[in-house]
Design an enzyme around this catalytic site. Structure first.
Site, PDB file in Angstrom:
ATOM      1  N   LYS A 248      34.545  70.075  76.877  1.00 56.92           N
ATOM      2  CA  LYS A 248      34.861  68.709  76.022  1.00 56.92           C
ATOM      3  C   LYS A 248      36.430  68.881  75.641  1.00 56.92           C
ATOM      4  O   LYS A 248      36.706  69.482  74.872  1.00 56.92           O
ATOM      5  CB  LYS A 248      33.756  68.934  74.772  1.00 56.92           C
ATOM      6  CG  LYS A 248      33.541  67.559  73.967  1.00 56.92           C
ATOM      7  CD  LYS A 248      34.781  66.953  73.604  1.00 56.92           C
ATOM      8  CE  LYS A 248      35.207  67.339  72.208  1.00 56.92           C
ATOM      9  NZ  LYS A 248      36.758  66.779  71.726  1.00 56.92           N
ATOM     10  N   GLU A 323      40.661  80.732  69.694  1.00 54.75           N
ATOM     11  CA  GLU A 323      42.234  80.913  69.975  1.00 54.75           C
ATOM     12  C   GLU A 323      42.841  79.880  69.171  1.00 54.75           C
ATOM     13  O   GLU A 323      42.663  78.514  69.377  1.00 54.75           O
ATOM     14  CB  GLU A 323      42.744  80.656  71.476  1.00 54.75           C
ATOM     15  CG  GLU A 323      42.102  81.773  72.273  1.00 54.75           C
ATOM     16  CD  GLU A 323      42.907  81.801  73.538  1.00 54.75           C
ATOM     17  OE1 GLU A 323      43.829  80.855  73.723  1.00 54.75           O
ATOM     18  OE2 GLU A 323      42.632  82.581  74.535  1.00 54.75           O
ATOM     19  N   CYS A 357      50.849  76.726  69.827  1.00 54.83           N
ATOM     20  CA  CYS A 357      50.544  77.513  68.701  1.00 54.83           C
ATOM     21  C   CYS A 357      51.286  78.447  68.858  1.00 54.83           C
ATOM     22  O   CYS A 357      51.337  79.616  67.618  1.00 54.83           O
ATOM     23  CB  CYS A 357      49.082  77.887  69.087  1.00 54.83           C
ATOM     24  SG  CYS A 357      48.776  78.918  70.528  1.00 54.83           S
ATOM     25  N   GLU A 459      50.427  75.968  58.991  1.00 55.03           N
ATOM     26  CA  GLU A 459      50.687  75.600  60.203  1.00 55.03           C
ATOM     27  C   GLU A 459      51.180  74.152  60.439  1.00 55.03           C
ATOM     28  O   GLU A 459      50.461  73.040  59.920  1.00 55.03           O
ATOM     29  CB  GLU A 459      49.652  75.733  61.469  1.00 55.03           C
ATOM     30  CG  GLU A 459      50.257  75.602  62.835  1.00 55.03           C
ATOM     31  CD  GLU A 459      49.054  75.724  63.631  1.00 55.03           C
ATOM     32  OE1 GLU A 459      47.825  75.359  63.546  1.00 55.03           O
ATOM     33  OE2 GLU A 459      49.249  76.411  64.891  1.00 55.03           O
TER      34      GLU A 459
HETATM   35  N1  LIG Z   1      46.019  75.493  69.962  1.00 54.29           N
HETATM   36  C1  LIG Z   1      46.181  75.367  68.609  1.00 54.29           C
HETATM   37  O1  LIG Z   1      46.688  76.171  67.912  1.00 54.29           O
HETATM   38  C2  LIG Z   1      46.028  73.841  67.946  1.00 54.29           C
HETATM   39  C3  LIG Z   1      46.166  74.023  66.564  1.00 54.29           C
HETATM   40  N2  LIG Z   1      46.011  72.775  65.981  1.00 54.29           N
HETATM   41  C4  LIG Z   1      46.075  72.851  64.819  1.00 54.29           C
HETATM   42  O2  LIG Z   1      44.986  72.039  64.308  1.00 54.29           O
HETATM   43  C5  LIG Z   1      45.306  70.804  63.462  1.00 54.29           C
HETATM   44  C6  LIG Z   1      44.305  69.710  63.742  1.00 54.29           C
HETATM   45  O3  LIG Z   1      44.549  69.286  64.811  1.00 54.29           O
HETATM   46  P1  LIG Z   1      43.261  68.750  65.745  1.00 54.29           P
HETATM   47  O4  LIG Z   1      43.529  67.969  66.643  1.00 54.29           O
HETATM   48  O5  LIG Z   1      42.305  67.946  64.647  1.00 54.29           O
HETATM   49  O6  LIG Z   1      42.394  70.102  66.165  1.00 54.29           O
HETATM   50  P2  LIG Z   1      40.971  70.381  66.253  1.00 54.29           P
HETATM   51  O7  LIG Z   1      40.693  71.857  66.185  1.00 54.29           O
HETATM   52  O8  LIG Z   1      40.177  69.214  65.491  1.00 54.29           O
HETATM   53  O9  LIG Z   1      40.719  70.031  68.024  1.00 54.29           O
HETATM   54  C7  LIG Z   1      40.549  70.798  68.927  1.00 54.29           C
HETATM   55  C8  LIG Z   1      39.284  70.669  69.628  1.00 54.29           C
HETATM   56  O10 LIG Z   1      38.129  70.803  69.010  1.00 54.29           O
HETATM   57  C9  LIG Z   1      37.117  69.390  68.899  1.00 54.29           C
HETATM   58  N3  LIG Z   1      36.603  69.550  67.732  1.00 54.29           N
HETATM   59  C10 LIG Z   1      37.003  69.117  66.262  1.00 54.29           C
HETATM   60  N4  LIG Z   1      36.016  69.373  65.507  1.00 54.29           N
HETATM   61  C11 LIG Z   1      34.687  69.853  66.025  1.00 54.29           C
HETATM   62  C12 LIG Z   1      33.766  70.530  65.893  1.00 54.29           C
HETATM   63  N5  LIG Z   1      33.276  70.283  64.352  1.00 54.29           N
HETATM   64  N6  LIG Z   1      32.843  70.846  66.478  1.00 54.29           N
HETATM   65  C13 LIG Z   1      33.305  71.195  67.933  1.00 54.29           C
HETATM   66  N7  LIG Z   1      34.606  70.895  68.467  1.00 54.29           N
HETATM   67  C14 LIG Z   1      35.170  70.017  67.666  1.00 54.29           C
HETATM   68  C15 LIG Z   1      38.290  68.573  69.181  1.00 54.29           C
HETATM   69  O11 LIG Z   1      37.458  67.155  69.620  1.00 54.29           O
HETATM   70  C16 LIG Z   1      39.088  69.099  70.271  1.00 54.29           C
HETATM   71  O12 LIG Z   1      38.729  68.934  71.269  1.00 54.29           O
HETATM   72  C17 LIG Z   1      46.820  70.609  64.021  1.00 54.29           C
HETATM   73  O13 LIG Z   1      47.552  69.723  63.155  1.00 54.29           O
HETATM   74  C18 LIG Z   1      47.323  71.801  64.371  1.00 54.29           C
HETATM   75  O14 LIG Z   1      47.696  72.378  63.066  1.00 54.29           O
HETATM   76  C19 LIG Z   1      45.508  71.705  66.708  1.00 54.29           C
HETATM   77  C20 LIG Z   1      45.296  71.772  68.267  1.00 54.29           C
HETATM   78  C21 LIG Z   1      45.579  72.785  68.865  1.00 54.29           C
HETATM   79  O1  LIG Z   2      48.064  80.722  77.451  1.00 52.00           O
HETATM   80  C1  LIG Z   2      48.886  80.315  77.151  1.00 52.00           C
HETATM   81  O2  LIG Z   2      49.944  80.773  78.068  1.00 52.00           O
HETATM   82  C2  LIG Z   2      49.305  79.281  75.961  1.00 52.00           C
HETATM   83  C3  LIG Z   2      48.332  79.030  74.980  1.00 52.00           C
HETATM   84  C4  LIG Z   2      48.612  78.216  74.131  1.00 52.00           C
HETATM   85  C5  LIG Z   2      47.800  77.761  73.196  1.00 52.00           C
HETATM   86  O3  LIG Z   2      46.758  78.257  72.982  1.00 52.00           O
HETATM   87  C6  LIG Z   2      48.142  76.519  72.302  1.00 52.00           C
HETATM   88  O4  LIG Z   2      49.277  76.213  71.922  1.00 52.00           O
HETATM   89  O5  LIG Z   2      47.448  76.225  71.577  1.00 52.00           O
END
Ligand SMILES: NC(=O)C1=CN([C@@H]2O[C@H](COP(=O)(O)OP(=O)(O)OC[C@H]3O[C@@H](n4cnc5c(N)ncnc54)[C@H](O)[C@@H]3O)[C@@H](O)[C@H]2O)C=CC1
Ligand SMILES: O=C(O)/C=C/C=C(\O)C(=O)O
Length: 555
Positions: A248, A323, A357, A459
């Site tokens: 997803k 992650e 991240c 963050e």
């Molecule tokens: N890799 C990372 O560290 C990331 C961090 N973020 C952080 O999170 C904040 C929020 O961003 P969002 O897009 O809202 O991230 P999110 O964590 O809501 O989205 C990531 C994934 O999780 C899914 N998701 C959301 N709620 C869910 C649930 N209850 N059950 C299962 N899947 C679910 C989303 O549809 C998407 O595919 C960002 O502003 C940022 O600070 C966001 C994206 C990546």
């Molecule tokens: O696996 C990597 O090289 C990088 C991962 C980065 C994330 O998980 C992110 O930005 O959410």
């Protein structure tokens, strides 16, 4: 892109040699400054595909190419779910608008799938599991390599699609996102071929041997910042180890996942082995997490979402890999080689609009060089080109959404309230009128904050960094560890002992010394504290995507 340097060390230039998994395209080779020059140098990879194969592919994939062209010609694209090897509309018939971050305009529709679609996908994955898990490793590995080859042959199209969907510069997608997706498939094809388990002899009394078994249907949930890169970081090891999966992707960036479905079909991945269901987190994502026949969830995204996933999956005793976010310390000691450090710092702070991240978001600079660092760093930041992601000179594109831009700007306002100074950036760049609706923000430096304030604790996930002076090793270690996060940390020093001491003291899963984002896919990847649970990468992925079973035989 595989580093020639490491290829030389580990197996030479033979194009048939297994992939090493060493990634260095974000790390200074090509030289760090090149990443921000974005001269669109073609990827310098060996291509392992042969002529007739390429021609057949060309004939087979006309429809795919027309579809890819459509994306770039501005046609309205309606994405479909990919279930049991077929493109299907969502059961409820509902779609959401897909918005182009660069312009703020709707350019297509994404399914708003629900539990029915997830149910159908899980059923297909369950049906496909016995045959796929019994498929010889060599055959699975070859299929994954074929996916990698097809993806690589469409680098340009995928990079453009990723940029349009996410807002990042095309050049970045071409140099980083899509090559990494290719590497993900190649790496895990090689890793599963070479994986072996050991046996232990119990003093002439018994023999223990351990086997690894795929878990079943893997639920894979990925975010919007590195859409194909992170989705394939999950799909490739899940399939390599013999699982089937339901993925997803983020509802905000579904396009390249949908294009990947065509690649999977063309590569010959059997129906039902990899299913893609598009929709929101609370609806489709939560249905996947809660599905009783999905024993494993790999999730990359926000920390609050992860909390929800832990709760929602508790009844099912699921295997979880999470992650999550970071608030990464980036420490520059006074003896750092600034000529090396500054261009890398620019990338660490602002690559992908700061939406990674691992970005260094809290810069700590030792006081004797603090002013000099700012004097040299500020003009580099101000010179960054922010704007049209399709233009080769663009260093930073658009943020993912209006809501995210608002959130990031909210933190800039908060920084002022908390007593900080917006040293540079913080505003929208002047751009041509066709980009009026896009979500742009100049790279921003904030100074004068105390490490405990909200801006230095939460963050932001955008192009905003704080720079803070420090006076001693002890002090900077306390600053660095003084957040709830623990994903990565970067240390710049020429003193090897201090590098080791500081690295050892960091409460973070990934430490870089005198570099940033040098990735080796064999190494454990993941965070401590609120930055995650578990590790993926190399043997850690193989461990996560399998159950180990020990057999003890008495002599
Ligand atoms: N890799 C990372 O560290 C990331 C961090 N973020 C952080 O999170 C904040 C929020 O961003 P969002 O897009 O809202 O991230 P999110 O964590 O809501 O989205 C990531 C994934 O999780 C899914 N998701 C959301 N709620 C869910 C649930 N209850 N059950 C299962 N899947 C679910 C989303 O549809 C998407 O595919 C960002 O502003 C940022 O600070 C966001 C994206 C990546
Ligand atoms: O696996 C990597 O090289 C990088 C991962 C980065 C994330 O998980 C992110 O930005 O959410």
């Amino acid at each position: 892109m595989v580093s020639r340097r490491y290829l030389g060390d580990l197996g030479g230039e033979d194009p048939q040699s297994p992939p090493t998994g060493v990634e260095n395209y974000l790390s200074g080779s090509p030289p760090a400054e090149d990443l921000f020059r974005f001269d669109n140098t073609p990827a310098r990879r060996d291509r392992r595909r042969v002529g007739p194969e390429r021609r057949r592919e060309g004939a087979d994939s006309d429809a795919a190419h027309r579809r890819e062209q459509g994306i770039h010609m501005g046609q309205h694209i309606q994405i479909q779910n990919f279930i049991d090897g077929a493109m299907v509309p969502p059961c409820n018939g509902n779609y959401m608008d897909n918005i182009e971050p660069a312009t703020g305009r709707v350019y297509g529709q994404v399914p708003d799938s629900d539990a029915h679609d997830i149910g159908a996908a899980v059923t297909a994955a369950q049906r496909a599991f016995p045959a796929w898990s019994a498929t010889p490793v060599e055959q699975r590995a070859r299929l994954l390599e074929r996916v990698a080859d097809l993806l690589e042959s469409r680098l340009e199209a995928f990079a453009k699609a990723e940029s349009r969907d996410q807002g990042k510069p095309v050049a970045l997608a071409k140099m980083v996102d899509i090559p990494r997706a290719v590497s993900n498939f190649r790496y895990f094809a090689g890793a599963i071929r070479h994986h072996e388990e050991s046996a232990t002899h119990m003093d002439g009394k018994a023999l223990n041997y351990t086997v690894r078994k795929p878990v079943g249907v893997a639920g894979l949930i990925s975010p919007w910042n590195l859409p194909l890169y992170l989705l394939t970081w999950k799909i490739a090891p899940a399939l390599a180890t013999g699982n089937t999966c339901v993925a997803k992707p983020s509802e905000m960036t579904s396009m390249t996942a949908w294009l990947l479905a065509e690649v999977l079909q063309e590569a010959g991945i059997p129906p039902g082995v990899c299913n893609l269901v598009f929709g929101t987190g609370p609806k489709a994502g939560a249905a996947l997490v809660g599905h009783p026949e999905v024993p494993l969830i790999s999730f990359t995204g926000g920390t609050e979402t992860a909390r929800r996933i832990i709760r929602d999956s508790a009844d099912g005793f699921k295997k979880l890999s999470l992650e999550l976010g970071g608030k990464n310390a980036y420490i520059v000691y006074a003896d750092a080689d600034l000529d090396q450090c500054l261009p890398t710092t620019l990338r660490a702070a602002f690559t992908n609009q700061g939406e990674v991240c691992l970005c260094g978001s809290r810069l700590f600079v030792e006081r004797p060089i603090y002013e000099r660092f700012l004097e040299r760093f500020t003009p580099m930041v101000e010179a960054m080109v922010v704007g049209d992601p399709t233009q080769p000179e663009t260093n930073m594109g658009a943020l993912i959404s209006q809501a995210h831009l608002k959130k990031v700007r909210g933190y800039i306002a908060l920084a002022r309230e908390e007593g900080g100074t917006v040293h540079c950036g913080g505003t929208r760049p002047d751009l041509p009128s066709h980009l009026d609706g896009g979500y742009y923000l100049r790279p921003t430096i904030v100074t004068g904050l105390t490490p405990t304030c909200r801006v230095m604790q939460e963050e932001i996930f955008g192009p905003v960094v704080t720079i803070t002076p420090f006076d001693s090793e002890e002090e900077v270690i306390a600053f660095a560890n003084g957040t709830r996060y623990g994903l990565s940390a970067t240390i710049w020093t020429r003193d090897v002992s201090r590098a080791h001491r500081t690295a050892h003291a960091m409460d973070a899963g990934i430490i870089w010394v005198n570099t940033w984002m040098l990735r080796d896919l064999r190494t454990p990847f993941g965070g401590m504290k609120a930055s995650g649970v578990g590790r993926e990468g190399g043997a850690h992925s193989i461990d996560f995507y399998t159950e180990s079973q020990n057999v003890c035989i008495q002599f």
